[in-house]
Design a protein around this motif. Structure first.
Motif, mmCIF file in Angstrom:
data_model
loop_
_atom_site.group_PDB
_atom_site.id
_atom_site.type_symbol
_atom_site.label_atom_id
_atom_site.label_comp_id
_atom_site.label_asym_id
_atom_site.label_seq_id
_atom_site.Cartn_x
_atom_site.Cartn_y
_atom_site.Cartn_z
ATOM 1 N N SER A 103 -3.979 -4.165 -20.675
ATOM 2 C CA SER A 103 -4.325 -4.969 -22.042
ATOM 3 C C SER A 103 -3.527 -4.566 -23.206
ATOM 4 O O SER A 103 -3.441 -3.522 -23.556
ATOM 5 C CB SER A 103 -5.860 -5.039 -21.927
ATOM 6 N N GLU A 118 -16.198 -0.652 -21.349
ATOM 7 C CA GLU A 118 -16.459 -1.775 -21.468
ATOM 8 C C GLU A 118 -17.467 -2.506 -20.339
ATOM 9 O O GLU A 118 -17.346 -2.001 -19.252
ATOM 10 C CB GLU A 118 -15.291 -2.836 -21.414
ATOM 11 N N HIS A 128 -18.415 -6.277 -18.396
ATOM 12 C CA HIS A 128 -18.050 -7.388 -18.528
ATOM 13 C C HIS A 128 -19.328 -8.285 -17.859
ATOM 14 O O HIS A 128 -19.834 -8.045 -16.694
ATOM 15 C CB HIS A 128 -16.851 -7.524 -17.631
ATOM 16 N N THR A 137 -17.947 -12.849 -21.118
ATOM 17 C CA THR A 137 -17.544 -11.723 -22.388
ATOM 18 C C THR A 137 -17.519 -10.289 -21.808
ATOM 19 O O THR A 137 -17.942 -9.960 -20.878
ATOM 20 C CB THR A 137 -19.225 -11.849 -23.255
ATOM 21 N N ARG A 197 -16.305 -9.532 -26.885
ATOM 22 C CA ARG A 197 -14.929 -10.038 -26.764
ATOM 23 C C ARG A 197 -15.025 -11.340 -25.942
ATOM 24 O O ARG A 197 -15.789 -11.109 -24.858
ATOM 25 C CB ARG A 197 -13.671 -9.147 -26.430
ATOM 26 N N LEU A 231 -13.446 -13.225 -23.026
ATOM 27 C CA LEU A 231 -12.546 -13.142 -21.796
ATOM 28 C C LEU A 231 -12.615 -14.405 -21.053
ATOM 29 O O LEU A 231 -13.265 -14.745 -20.703
ATOM 30 C CB LEU A 231 -13.043 -11.923 -21.109
ATOM 31 N N GLU A 243 -4.754 -12.494 -18.216
ATOM 32 C CA GLU A 243 -5.836 -12.306 -19.012
ATOM 33 C C GLU A 243 -5.687 -12.722 -20.472
ATOM 34 O O GLU A 243 -4.568 -12.109 -21.266
ATOM 35 C CB GLU A 243 -6.476 -10.844 -18.780
ATOM 36 N N ARG A 269 -7.813 -12.525 -24.142
ATOM 37 C CA ARG A 269 -8.988 -11.996 -24.972
ATOM 38 C C ARG A 269 -8.878 -12.289 -26.388
ATOM 39 O O ARG A 269 -8.046 -12.509 -27.049
ATOM 40 C CB ARG A 269 -9.249 -10.395 -24.976
ATOM 41 N N LYS A 310 -11.163 -11.494 -30.022
ATOM 42 C CA LYS A 310 -12.220 -10.994 -30.770
ATOM 43 C C LYS A 310 -12.646 -12.100 -31.817
ATOM 44 O O LYS A 310 -11.851 -12.412 -32.632
ATOM 45 C CB LYS A 310 -11.733 -9.705 -31.539
#
Length: 229
Positions: free
Chosen positions: A91, A132, A134, A159, A171, A173, A197, A199, A201
């Motif tokens: 990422s 993280e 998820h 999220t 975040r 997602l 992916e 993302r 913010k």
């Protein structure tokens, strides 16, 4: 005298002779009829057909239908499914790849559709960066659910909570990918997929004046899907 006597004597003799001849002539005119009998042999051939009618009384009974498992059509019922995955994420929001595991509990439909809830935990490899958590919803479409090997299209939306010292930082997602399913038996399958992916913010997470931040990435996953029926 002598002549007269002779004449008289001849007269009665002639009369007697006529008397004798007349009956003989009458007998000669009799018609004799005869009948002929003929015997003929006649043969008569006949055919006799006999019809027998039987009446059978069957008592009332419930109709029983037996369906062979090989010929039964699959129904549209939902099948509970548990999927365990190992995931690796590259990422732009992180300096190092994220590695972790996720678990999905969902429902699969006979025609290949399915979906469920995903929970995962990921950490940044090689650094002390925050991990993280998820939470997301995932849906998929299997284009060969009855085949040993199937092509799968899937997506995930949810999220990612970055577990910082100051508290979780959310975040948004989103993932979209393609994959392959290999069935080991009717209940267990191996899954392998690649996803893109995105993302985001949300604005105001790092301060009121900070706007939304977008970053992209690439995700590889490998897992095991287990039917729970």
């Amino acid at each position: 005298m002598t002549r007269l006597v002779t004449t008289l004597a001849v007269g009665p003799s002639l009369a007697l002779a006529l008397f004798v001849l007349v009956p003989s002539a009458s007998h000669a005119q009799v018609v004799v009829q005869s009948a002929t009998t003929t015997t003929a042999e006649v043969t008569v051939t006949g055919r006799v057909t006999t019809t027998t009618t039987e009446t059978v009384v069957v008592p009332d009974a419930h109709e029983v239908v037996i369906v062979s498992p090989d010929t039964a059509e699959p129904g549209p019922g939902l099948v509970p499914l548990l999927t365990l995955r190992g995931e690796l994420t590259l990422s732009g929001a992180h300096d190092m790849p994220l590695a972790g595991a996720s678990a999905l509990f969902g429902l699969s439909v006979a025609d290949g559709w399915g979906g469920g809830l995903v929970a995962g935990y990921f950490g940044d490899l090689g650094t002390n960066a925050p991990s993280e958590l998820h939470l997301a919803l995932e849906a998929w479409r299997d284009f060969g659910p009855d085949d040993t090997v199937g092509f799968v299209l899937l997506g995930r939306l949810g999220t990612a909570l970055v577990l910082e010292n100051s508290g979780p930082s959310p975040r948004v997602l989103g993932q979209l990918g393609i994959g392959t399913r290999v069935s080991l038996d009717p209940r267990v399958s191996i899954l392998l997929d690649a996803r893109g992916e995105l993302r985001m913010k949300p604005a105001g997470v790092d301060g009121p004046s900070v706007g939304p931040d977008l970053s992209g990435g690439f995700v590889m996953t490998m897992g095991l899907a287990i039917r729970l029926d």
